[in-house]
Design an enzyme around this catalytic site. Structure first.
Site, PDB file in Angstrom:
ATOM      1  N   THR A   1      -3.723   2.608  -1.128  1.00 17.60           N
ATOM      2  CA  THR A   1      -2.832   2.186  -2.218  1.00 17.60           C
ATOM      3  C   THR A   1      -3.110   0.743  -2.612  1.00 17.60           C
ATOM      4  O   THR A   1      -3.744  -0.015  -1.890  1.00 17.60           O
ATOM      5  CB  THR A   1      -1.347   2.290  -1.804  1.00 17.60           C
ATOM      6  OG1 THR A   1      -1.087   1.360  -0.737  1.00 17.60           O
ATOM      7  CG2 THR A   1      -0.996   3.705  -1.366  1.00 17.60           C
TER       8      THR A   1
ATOM      9  N   HIS B   1       3.691   8.252   8.041  1.00 21.17           N
ATOM     10  CA  HIS B   1       3.088   7.623   6.875  1.00 21.17           C
ATOM     11  C   HIS B   1       1.757   6.925   7.146  1.00 21.17           C
ATOM     12  O   HIS B   1       0.978   6.706   6.221  1.00 21.17           O
ATOM     13  CB  HIS B   1       4.079   6.602   6.302  1.00 21.17           C
ATOM     14  CG  HIS B   1       3.696   6.046   4.968  1.00 21.17           C
ATOM     15  ND1 HIS B   1       2.875   6.711   4.071  1.00 21.17           N
ATOM     16  CD2 HIS B   1       4.023   4.894   4.360  1.00 21.17           C
ATOM     17  CE1 HIS B   1       2.728   5.978   2.977  1.00 21.17           C
ATOM     18  NE2 HIS B   1       3.406   4.870   3.137  1.00 21.17           N
TER      19      HIS B   1
ATOM     20  N   TYR C   1       8.027  -3.576  -6.492  1.00 15.92           N
ATOM     21  CA  TYR C   1       6.863  -2.998  -5.818  1.00 15.92           C
ATOM     22  C   TYR C   1       6.747  -1.539  -6.235  1.00 15.92           C
ATOM     23  O   TYR C   1       7.682  -0.760  -6.055  1.00 15.92           O
ATOM     24  CB  TYR C   1       7.017  -3.081  -4.297  1.00 15.92           C
ATOM     25  CG  TYR C   1       5.935  -2.365  -3.523  1.00 15.92           C
ATOM     26  CD1 TYR C   1       4.876  -3.080  -2.978  1.00 15.92           C
ATOM     27  CD2 TYR C   1       5.966  -0.991  -3.339  1.00 15.92           C
ATOM     28  CE1 TYR C   1       3.874  -2.426  -2.266  1.00 15.92           C
ATOM     29  CE2 TYR C   1       4.969  -0.325  -2.625  1.00 15.92           C
ATOM     30  CZ  TYR C   1       3.929  -1.054  -2.102  1.00 15.92           C
ATOM     31  OH  TYR C   1       2.946  -0.411  -1.403  1.00 15.92           O
TER      32      TYR C   1
END
Length: 281
Positions: A213, A80, A200
């Site tokens: 992001t 990630h 979130y």
């Protein structure tokens, strides 16, 4: 397994010779292809094998690992830190749609063409990598596997396939599918636990160079009012719809603001890192 432990093992066991050369080949590869010998029983099992497998057969630090199964299914396991989910999803979509349209490896019957119809002459032959396995390295690997299996055992995972209707129905109702899903989750959480929770949701910031992001804080005064109305026996359906529309509009505004850099989480996190760098905190 903690990364500082791996860093110590790496420095001790992979800084020279055969191990260094093999590790260099592993890490310089653009991506990995993992030919799994396990056949998933269902979609949940397939997701489990893609996420973590048996805890030792996937190289989790590789940016992209393409996993194939004996039943012809395939998927991705992605690290990630270098990119977000949409980057890999778009890459996979481009590959699949391009193959379906241009048919490099598949015929009109959707079956692979086979070696006779595909030029594989330029593909280098696979070479087995070799490793120098010391007693200390074997012990470190065993500890890492044990830690992975413990983490895997602590993971609950399921997939719900809801097929009665989808985003097309939601759009016809002039509502954002994302807002619909977020409000549904807030309602479900309140019904299950009796309380609300901080939420979130990740929003992309690709309008900006190197953007990643921003956080969408989906819990709002409007979303709470919607959930309250849904759980109030005295509230009319018209009142519930009104509250829903207001909450959905608020959520869409929050998401749009996050996309254009008007969120708060990344800004506050940046200030926190600056404070830590100057030892102010």
């Amino acid at each position: 397994w903690r990364r500082n432990w791996w860093a110590e093992v790496r420095e001790r066991e992979f800084d020279r010779g055969t191990n260094q050369m093999s590790l260099d080949l592993v890490e310089r590869a653009a991506f990995h292809v993992h030919l799994s010998d396990q056949t998933p029983k269902d979609l949940v099992d397939q997701a489990r094998l893609l996420m973590h497998g048996d805890g030792k057969s996937l190289w989790f630090d590789k940016s992209v690992t393409i996993v194939t199964f004996p039943n012809g299914k395939a998927g991705l396991m992605c690290e990630h830190s270098y990119a977000d989910a949409l980057t890999n999803a778009h890459m996979w979509e481009w590959l699949m749609s391009g193959e379906a349209k241009e048919g490099h490896l598949t015929g009109p019957d959707s079956h692979t063409k086979g070696y006779d119809a595909v030029d594989v002459g330029a593909v280098p032959k696979a070479t087995r990598l070799t490793w120098r396995m010391t007693a200390e390295l074997k012990e470190a690997i065993a500890k890492a596997v044990a830690h992975n299996l413990e983490a895997i055992d602590n993971l609950d995972h399921t997939i719900l396939q809801f097929e009665d209707w989808g985003k097309g129905f939601i759009k016809k109702a002039r509502c954002s599918p994302d807002a619909f899903a977020q409000l549904a989750m807030q309602l479900a959480y309140r019904m299950d636990t009796g309380k609300g929770a901080l939420v979130y949701e990740s929003s992309v910031t690709r309008f900006f160079s190197h953007g990643r992001t921003e956080t969408v804080r989906s819990l709002s005064i409007e979303s709470k009012a919607f959930v309250d109305a849904m759980l109030d026996d005295k509230a009319s359906n018209a009142e519930r719809v009104k509250r829903f529309r207001a909450a959905a509009e608020k959520h869409s505004d929050l998401y749009k603001n996050a996309m254009v850099g008007q969120g708060v989480d990344r800004h506050l996190f940046g200030l926190y890192l600056v404070m830590r760098g100057f030892r102010w905190a």
